[in-house]
Design a protein around this motif. Structure first.
Motif, PDB file in Angstrom:
ATOM      1  N   SER A   1      -6.435   2.130   3.795  1.00 49.61           N
ATOM      2  CA  SER A   1      -7.180   3.326   4.204  1.00 49.61           C
ATOM      3  C   SER A   1      -7.590   4.086   2.952  1.00 49.61           C
ATOM      4  O   SER A   1      -6.904   4.036   1.925  1.00 49.61           O
ATOM      5  CB  SER A   1      -6.331   4.214   5.115  1.00 49.61           C
ATOM      6  N   ASN A   2      -8.711   4.785   3.022  1.00 55.08           N
ATOM      7  CA  ASN A   2      -9.230   5.538   1.884  1.00 55.08           C
ATOM      8  C   ASN A   2      -8.554   6.897   1.771  1.00 55.08           C
ATOM      9  O   ASN A   2      -8.312   7.565   2.780  1.00 55.08           O
ATOM     10  CB  ASN A   2     -10.735   5.750   2.021  1.00 55.08           C
ATOM     11  N   ASN A   3      -8.253   7.284   0.547  1.00 58.15           N
ATOM     12  CA  ASN A   3      -7.726   8.620   0.281  1.00 58.15           C
ATOM     13  C   ASN A   3      -8.819   9.444  -0.396  1.00 58.15           C
ATOM     14  O   ASN A   3      -9.254   9.133  -1.494  1.00 58.15           O
ATOM     15  CB  ASN A   3      -6.500   8.543  -0.632  1.00 58.15           C
ATOM     16  N   VAL A   4      -9.266  10.462   0.320  1.00 61.67           N
ATOM     17  CA  VAL A   4     -10.327  11.318  -0.197  1.00 61.67           C
ATOM     18  C   VAL A   4      -9.717  12.434  -1.022  1.00 61.67           C
ATOM     19  O   VAL A   4      -8.701  13.025  -0.639  1.00 61.67           O
ATOM     20  CB  VAL A   4     -11.154  11.898   0.964  1.00 61.67           C
ATOM     21  N   GLU A   5     -10.315  12.732  -2.152  1.00 58.81           N
ATOM     22  CA  GLU A   5      -9.787  13.749  -3.050  1.00 58.81           C
ATOM     23  C   GLU A   5      -9.906  15.131  -2.414  1.00 58.81           C
ATOM     24  O   GLU A   5     -10.990  15.615  -2.125  1.00 58.81           O
ATOM     25  CB  GLU A   5     -10.560  13.725  -4.376  1.00 58.81           C
ATOM     26  N   LEU A   6      -8.732  15.722  -2.153  1.00 51.12           N
ATOM     27  CA  LEU A   6      -8.705  17.081  -1.621  1.00 51.12           C
ATOM     28  C   LEU A   6      -8.657  18.127  -2.728  1.00 51.12           C
ATOM     29  O   LEU A   6      -8.940  19.295  -2.501  1.00 51.12           O
ATOM     30  CB  LEU A   6      -7.474  17.273  -0.728  1.00 51.12           C
ATOM     31  N   GLY A   7      -8.261  17.701  -3.894  1.00 53.70           N
ATOM     32  CA  GLY A   7      -8.058  18.649  -4.983  1.00 53.70           C
ATOM     33  C   GLY A   7      -6.627  19.137  -5.060  1.00 53.70           C
ATOM     34  O   GLY A   7      -6.305  20.020  -5.848  1.00 53.70           O
ATOM     35  N   ASP A   8      -5.731  18.565  -4.239  1.00 49.31           N
ATOM     36  CA  ASP A   8      -4.320  18.939  -4.297  1.00 49.31           C
ATOM     37  C   ASP A   8      -3.654  18.277  -5.497  1.00 49.31           C
ATOM     38  O   ASP A   8      -4.064  17.211  -5.946  1.00 49.31           O
ATOM     39  CB  ASP A   8      -3.600  18.534  -3.006  1.00 49.31           C
ATOM     40  N   ARG A   9      -2.624  18.913  -6.006  1.00 48.77           N
ATOM     41  CA  ARG A   9      -1.939  18.372  -7.178  1.00 48.77           C
ATOM     42  C   ARG A   9      -0.446  18.695  -7.089  1.00 48.77           C
ATOM     43  O   ARG A   9      -0.058  19.839  -6.814  1.00 48.77           O
ATOM     44  CB  ARG A   9      -2.525  18.965  -8.459  1.00 48.77           C
TER      45      ARG A   9
ATOM     46  N   LYS B   1     -14.500   0.665  -7.056  1.00 50.34           N
ATOM     47  CA  LYS B   1     -14.709   2.106  -6.993  1.00 50.34           C
ATOM     48  C   LYS B   1     -15.616   2.417  -5.813  1.00 50.34           C
ATOM     49  O   LYS B   1     -16.662   1.786  -5.633  1.00 50.34           O
ATOM     50  CB  LYS B   1     -15.340   2.600  -8.284  1.00 50.34           C
ATOM     51  N   LYS B   2     -15.214   3.384  -5.009  1.00 44.25           N
ATOM     52  CA  LYS B   2     -15.972   3.755  -3.821  1.00 44.25           C
ATOM     53  C   LYS B   2     -16.303   5.239  -3.891  1.00 44.25           C
ATOM     54  O   LYS B   2     -15.442   6.046  -4.229  1.00 44.25           O
ATOM     55  CB  LYS B   2     -15.182   3.432  -2.554  1.00 44.25           C
ATOM     56  N   ASP B   3     -17.514   5.586  -3.569  1.00 38.66           N
ATOM     57  CA  ASP B   3     -17.955   6.977  -3.651  1.00 38.66           C
ATOM     58  C   ASP B   3     -17.063   7.880  -2.814  1.00 38.66           C
ATOM     59  O   ASP B   3     -16.835   7.622  -1.624  1.00 38.66           O
ATOM     60  CB  ASP B   3     -19.404   7.105  -3.171  1.00 38.66           C
ATOM     61  N   GLY B   4     -16.564   8.950  -3.441  1.00 40.80           N
ATOM     62  CA  GLY B   4     -15.764   9.935  -2.721  1.00 40.80           C
ATOM     63  C   GLY B   4     -14.343   9.525  -2.447  1.00 40.80           C
ATOM     64  O   GLY B   4     -13.592  10.279  -1.833  1.00 40.80           O
ATOM     65  N   VAL B   5     -13.935   8.325  -2.879  1.00 36.13           N
ATOM     66  CA  VAL B   5     -12.581   7.831  -2.613  1.00 36.13           C
ATOM     67  C   VAL B   5     -11.766   7.902  -3.895  1.00 36.13           C
ATOM     68  O   VAL B   5     -12.134   7.297  -4.912  1.00 36.13           O
ATOM     69  CB  VAL B   5     -12.614   6.386  -2.073  1.00 36.13           C
ATOM     70  N   ASP B   6     -10.667   8.625  -3.827  1.00 40.38           N
ATOM     71  CA  ASP B   6      -9.830   8.812  -5.007  1.00 40.38           C
ATOM     72  C   ASP B   6      -8.892   7.635  -5.211  1.00 40.38           C
ATOM     73  O   ASP B   6      -8.633   7.210  -6.329  1.00 40.38           O
ATOM     74  CB  ASP B   6      -9.021  10.109  -4.864  1.00 40.38           C
TER      75      ASP B   6
END
Length: 808
Positions: A505-513, A363-368
């Motif tokens: 590569s890290n995927n940052v949570e944008l809040g898209d669904r 688990k990485k901070d800010g990474v979804d």
């Protein structure tokens, strides 16, 4: 005027898929007791330097498949063309008081590659000291995969500083492949070498400051393949090698060097870069007691400051090592994480044909989530290795790499070329969720698997006063994840770590669904993604959805072009060609440089949802339209020889895959005034079967006439003219497209008018249609796959008509 000709053409992209076969590699070629570092004896009349001989420095396996390709390329007799300007733009470095030529040459290769690719300018200056220090004093990587692997130099026990102990390209390439460097010179300057040796270096510089990553490294035999070496210099800026420097073989006045067998015991004591050549460099420029037999010399970049900085070395120099190293770097590969288990420096080859590494996604901070993009294989002792890479996620048993979900779409096969290290992009990216295990399983057709092994040096081996000087330890069983070999029946834990890496590569949570998918068959086949987007994305005018196909083709649709539903969902559409109905599309929102979650879907998956739905959810007309569409897609796959192992209609019954025969005899075209328009004539038609189905009509222009003098238009149903701009196919052939043909209109004919702008009274008319084209295919072509494609299109059209009128 030239005689009219009706040609049967079919436009569309082709994809050639090569298959590989496998042979079993037996035996275990590794024997740790045989491992040793070979060094040079110091001779009174030579400068041996501090290049530590590696077993990879001689006799690289020759890769022969590309030799003719290189020979056919134009290789100049001298390179670079302006040597004076080249030297001025790239002054040599100075290793000063220390035996660090190996690091200066290795970092020089990285700099030269980045400059040659245009990723950095000639002012780039990367740190040699960072590489030297962390080669001898390693740090566990950020993901802790190399826990238990370490290098430590015991200064208090050593009689010699590691700044003078030396190293080689193999050691450098291992550290670079572990992403320990490269960093900017300003972060770890070489002027601080003595201070760093005595006081150490902050561990943050081991991984946190890297400005480029090693992608590939190649080993090439310069004496057997000099043209290949020259081509690599042109592509990457330089290659690295080594020699022994004899004073009586050097001409300091002419800046030339040639040693011969009579004065040389062996080669490889000083690392240098080859940056150019001159095939006509005169042998008389070597004013030594012996001269080369032939003209020709390499241009060498040294690391002794302005002293003998650039010089010419005869092609026939005896102490010049057989092999050269090529470093292929990237300053922006878009990768964030290097999953690896091998933090050691030394490598052996293992004779297994199948092996795997299991990795844990932390688990990485800010990474979804993370996207697995590529895999690295080390084959430094074997060339032309056939490989197949398989990915398993959500591993349920860490002792069994195949216990998870296999991602068939990501399976990647191919062959290496030269011996070396390869970063291989996967056929399809894979999403990795936090706190899960995944496995990279690799099968090879040669003994190309490599493992790390430990090595140490002490003051008095076996003696009571023995003290450790240099220790390079590797882990065995202490990590939950690990390396596994396959014995033909199942996987077993291996003692050492395989050099198999995975990059994400890290995927940052944008809040898209993603709220759902639909399929459109109106005009073209579109896969629609219904997205629920947060306000921060909606307010970004530069936001877009990126679509990626399995062949790597990337397209995007801007947020401003998306359709907005009544309930506020944004609909992004990706066009699909008939042959791509089995392809899995990857889609993700990108906003302000942040990449959102990856969503995947395919036409075939949509069809499965239709077939598996409860009775009454979909009408008979809808189901029949989907079946006809899948048959159409499968026929396109066969014709274009694209992804034929996964036909679109494989989810249907055998009865549903059978299509009735079609008689296209009633579909006829027509010409009016075909010979009355001076200078131009109808040539033929083709179909364009991309996401937008189009009928392409070709016209041939006679010599001396200008296409701008003619007007092309389609007469539409409401009587208006639709002007069509002709496109040039070659110097005398032009085409116009009847595009966006709807599925239920495939059987329609179209009237195309051509007139000379200076003559409004006379018009040539061509009546044409998709099935007019199909009629000529059936009448004149022997291509059964093409005929089957026309038949499938006919049934698709009929099903679409029934579907359209059912809902209209």
């Amino acid at each position: 005027m030239r005689k009219k000709k009706l040609s049967i053409l079919l436009s569309g992209a082709l994809l050639v898929v090569s298959m590989i076969s496998y042979i079993t590699v037996q035996g275990d070629l590794f024997n740790e007791s045989d491992a040793y570092i070979q060094t040079e004896n110091i001779m009174n009349d030579s400068y041996v330097g501090s290049y530590v001989r590696s077993g990879l420095d001689n006799n690289a396996p020759v890769y022969v498949s590309d030799i003719t390709t290189y020979a056919e390329k134009v290789i100049p007799s001298i390179y670079p063309s302006d040597i004076s300007s080249y030297k001025k733009a790239r002054p040599s470095r100075n290793q000063n008081l220390y035996g660090t030529c190996w690091a200066f040459s290795s970092i020089g290769l990285a700099e030269s590659d980045l400059i040659t690719k245009g990723q950095r300018d000639s002012s780039v200056d990367l740190s040699e000291l960072q590489l030297i220090h962390f080669t001898y004093n390693s740090v566990t990587d950020p993901l802790s995969g190399t826990k238990g692997d370490y290098s430590k130099y015991y200064n208090d026990n050593a009689s010699n500083s590691y700044l003078n102990k030396g190293g080689n390209y193999e050691m450098a390439v291992r550290r670079l492949s572990q992403w320990s460097g490269v960093v900017n010179e300003s972060d770890v300057p070489y002027s601080n070498a003595s201070t760093v040796y005595n006081n150490g270096l902050d561990e943050k510089y081991a991984y946190g400051y890297d400005v480029a990553h090693l992608q590939n490294a190649y080993l090439i035999n310069a004496k057997k393949q000099p043209d290949v070496v020259k081509q690599q210099i042109m592509e990457h800026g330089a290659v690295g090698t080594s020699y022994i420097h004899y004073d009586n073989a050097a001409d300091y006045y002419n800046n030339s060097y040639y040693d011969w067998q009579g004065i040389v015991s062996d080669g490889g004591g000083h690392a240098i870069m080859i940056v150019g050549w001159d095939d006509d460099y005169s042998k008389d420029n070597f004013t030594t007691s012996s001269k080369p037999a032939n003209n020709g010399a390499w241009l060498i970049r040294n690391s002794w400051g302005t002293y003998f900085d650039y010089f010419w070395m005869s092609y026939e120099t005896y102490s010049l090592q057989d092999n050269v190293w090529v470093f292929d770097m990237s300053a922006d590969d878009g990768l964030d994480n290097n999953y690896q288990l091998d933090g050691g420096l030394y490598t052996a080859t293992i004779g297994y044909s199948k092996a795997a590494n299991v990795f844990h996604v932390s688990k990485k901070d800010g990474v979804d989530s993370e996207t697995l993009k590529s895999v690295s294989l080390s084959c430094t002792q074997t060339a032309d290795v056939g490989y197949t890479i398989e990915i398993y996620t959500d591993i349920t048993d860490t002792g069994n790499p195949a216990s998870g979900t296999k991602h068939e779409e990501a399976t990647t096969s191919g062959r290496t070329t030269y011996a070396g290290i390869y970063t291989i992009p996967l056929e399809h990216e894979v999403i990795l969720n936090p706190d899960t295990y995944y496995a990279v399983v690799v099968t090879v057709d040669k003994g190309g698997f490599e493992i790390e092994y430990g090595y140490s040096e002490s003051t008095n081996p076996g003696g009571t006063d023995d003290k450790m000087v240099w220790e390079n330890a590797v882990s065995y069983w202490d990590n939950c994840e690990g390396s596994y070999y396959y014995n033909g029946y199942n996987f077993g834990k291996f003692y050492y770590n395989f050099r198999i890496k995975a990059f994400t590569s890290n995927n940052v949570e944008l809040g898209d669904r993603l709220e759902g998918n639909t399929l459109s068959m109106d005009g073209k086949i579109d896969m629609n993604f219904y997205m629920n987007l947060p306000e921060k994305v909606v307010n970004d005018s530069g936001a877009y959805m990126e679509f990626t196909m399995p062949d790597g083709c990337v397209s995007k649709k801007m947020l401003s072009d998306a359709r907005v539903t009544s309930d506020g969902l944004y609909v992004f559409s990706c066009g699909i060609s008939p042959k791509q109905m089995s392809d899995v599309i990857s889609a993700r929102i990108i906003s302000n440089g942040i990449k959102g979650n990856i969503y995947t879907y395919s036409v075939k998956q949509y069809a499965e949802s239709v077939f598996n739905a409860a009775d009454g959810v979909y009408s008979e007309e809808e189901i029949n339209a989907v079946k006809a569409m899948l048959n159409y897609g499968a026929a396109a796959q066969q014709y274009f020889e694209y992804n034929t192992d996964n036909p679109a209609n494989s989810i249907m019954s055998e009865a549903d895959r059978v299509m009735d025969e079609v008689a296209f005899g009633t579909y006829k075209g027509k010409f009016v005034n075909s010979d009355k328009i001076e200078g131009i004539g109808y040539y033929g038609s083709s179909l364009v079967l991309q996401s937008d189905t189009a009928l392409r009509n070709y016209f041939q222009l006679d010599t001396g006439y200008d296409i701008a003098d003619y007007e092309f238009y389609e007469q539409q149903a409401d009587g208006t003219k639709k002007i069509i701009q002709p496109q040039e196919a070659d110097s005398s052939l032009y085409y116009i497209d009847i595009d966006n043909v709807k599925a239920y209109e495939l059987g329609d004919n179209y009237n195309i008018y051509i007139k000379k702008k200076s003559d409004d009274a006379t018009e040539m008319m061509v009546e044409c249609g998709m099935f007019v084209y199909a009629r000529y295919v059936y009448q004149y072509s022997d291509d059964e796959a093409l005929k089957n494609l026309m038949k499938a299109m006919y049934h698709y059209n009929n099903a679409a008509i029934e579907y359209f009128y059912f809902f209209s």
